[in-house]
Write an enzyme that holds these catalytic residues in place. Structure first.
Site, short mmCIF file in Angstrom:
data_model
loop_
_atom_site.label_atom_id
_atom_site.label_comp_id
_atom_site.label_asym_id
_atom_site.label_seq_id
_atom_site.Cartn_x
_atom_site.Cartn_y
_atom_site.Cartn_z
N LYS A 1 0.86 -1.19 0.00
CA LYS A 1 0.00 0.00 0.00
C LYS A 1 0.89 1.23 0.00
CE LYS A 1 -3.47 2.50 2.60
NZ LYS A 1 -4.54 2.45 3.59
N LYS B 1 -2.22 -1.65 -3.82
CA LYS B 1 -3.09 -0.47 -3.75
C LYS B 1 -2.28 0.80 -3.84
CE LYS B 1 -5.96 1.96 -0.53
NZ LYS B 1 -6.20 2.25 0.84
C1 PBG Z 1 -7.55 3.38 5.61
C2 PBG Z 1 -7.79 3.24 4.16
C3 PBG Z 1 -7.58 4.18 3.15
C4 PBG Z 1 -8.03 3.59 1.98
C5 PBG Z 1 -8.46 2.31 2.30
N1 PBG Z 1 -8.29 2.10 3.65
C6 PBG Z 1 -7.10 5.57 3.21
C7 PBG Z 1 -5.71 5.86 3.56
O1 PBG Z 1 -4.88 4.99 3.80
O2 PBG Z 1 -5.43 7.07 3.65
C8 PBG Z 1 -8.04 4.27 0.64
C9 PBG Z 1 -9.14 3.85 -0.26
C10 PBG Z 1 -9.43 4.75 -1.40
O3 PBG Z 1 -8.78 5.78 -1.64
O4 PBG Z 1 -10.37 4.41 -2.12
N2 PBG Z 1 -6.21 3.25 5.98
ZN ZN Z 2 -5.78 4.06 8.00
#
Ligand code: PBG
Ligand code: ZN
Length: 324
Positions: free
Chosen positions: A195, A248
């Site tokens: 991520k 992601k």
């Molecule tokens: C929470 C989370 C996020 C997303 C999924 N789980 C946001 C982040 O990490 O700031 C992003 C999902 C999206 O942008 O569609 N940690």
């Molecule tokens: Zn988060």
């Protein structure tokens, strides 16, 4: 020289021929729809930066889940937005918290629908970070303990799969241990393994009210230029007990999805995130692109690169226009 005897266009001449040589087919089975649960009842409020996406109170979310089932989509991933936030993210693992109630209600109404929960603290902390703050920093190990408690509370509510998205080190192992100790050995872990600290999460943070109040997430989420490190993250999460690995965002990182498909014999997921969705919808609203075609092209590309599960805000629309 192969040309003119070889002519690649021969098999592109008609839709029947194109169908006969098509290598990748997007299917309902690939799709997972993200849903946002908020407090209240009768709530279905649009998310401004994500046209077509809504935040639902639990009663309305159950109705949406029925639409998802009826459209033939096998799974949803739930995010909770609590009414109150505090430093330790108490709402994240509250019995009777908003996401816990959403899980219970969806499983009661649609027992066959797979319910995945996003496990993180950022929607629940007043500072908006994904972990606990100590001495001005996101402290890894105390955060992991809270995340494990959160995962267990989701399992206790009936989640089939828990999906840690925080990027703390060691959280998959801690969650596996806690789930097993709590009698939830059958609950699977979808790890947000690779991520990235991405600009594409902006619209999500509007929806989840989870923009950090200070600093950013670069101290825990990955640096976008790093591909080898992403593969290492995935390998570590597998060793820690992840059942499914996620990359992601999706399109900017298809190289990693492709390489992960080659290296790992586990199911892979990719999250076509909020900003990726919003860009397509915004351009389509201006008449600059064909939104449906662009969305289908994005999702089939993610599948072609190797994803088994595709998390998409367009899942319901896409599923409804796929041939039955
Ligand atoms: C929470 C989370 C996020 C997303 C999924 N789980 C946001 C982040 O990490 O700031 C992003 C999902 C999206 O942008 O569609 N940690
Ligand atoms: Zn988060």
């Amino acid at each position: 020289m192969s040309f003119p005897r070889t002519r690649m266009r021969r098999l592109r001449r008609s839709e029947s021929l194109r169908r006969m040589v098509r290598e990748t087919h997007l299917s309902r089975d690939d799709l997972v729809l993200p849903l946002f649960a908020v407090e209240g009842s009768g709530v279905r409020e649009p998310v401004a930066s994500m046209p077509g996406v809504f935040r639902f109170s639990v009663d309305m979310l159950v109705r949406e889940a029925k639409q998802v089932s009826d459209a033939g989509i096998p799974a949803v991933i739930l995010f909770g937005i609590p009414a109150e936030k505090d430093a330790r993210g108490s709402g994240a693992d509250a019995a009777g918290g908003v996401v816990q109630r959403a899980v219970e209600a969806v499983k009661a109404a649609e027992p066959d629908l797979c319910v995945i929960t996003d496990v993180c603290l950022c929607e629940y902390t007043d500072h908006g970070h994904c972990g606990l703050i100590e001495a001005g920093e996101v402290a890894n190990d105390p955060s992991v303990a809270r995340l494990a408690e959160t995962a267990v509370s989701h399992a206790n509510a009936g989640a089939d799969v828990v999906a840690p998205s925080d990027m703390m080190d060691g959280r998959v192992a801690a969650i596996r241990t806690a789930l097993d100790a709590g009698g939830f050995g059958d609950v699977a872990i979808l790890s947000y393994a690779a991520k990235f600290a991405s600009a594409y999460y902006g619209p999500f943070r509007d929806a989840a009210e989870s923009t950090p109040r200070f600093g950013d997430r670069r101290g825990y989420q990955m640096d976008p230029p790093n591909g080898r490190e992403a593969l290492r993250e995935m390998e570590l999460d597998l060793e820690e007990g992840a059942d499914v690995l996620m990359v992601k965002p999706a399109l900017p990182y298809l190289d990693l999805l492709c390489e992960a498909r080659r290296r790992f014999d586990v199911p892979l997921a990719a999250y076509h995130v909020s900003g990726e969705y919003a860009m397509i919808v915004a351009a389509a609203e201006r008449g600059w692109i064909d939104g449906e075609r662009a969305m289908d092209e994005a999702l089939v590309s993610i599948k072609r690169a190797g994803a088994d599960w595709i998390l998409s805000y367009a899942a319901l629309d896409v599923a409804r226009r796929l041939p039955r």
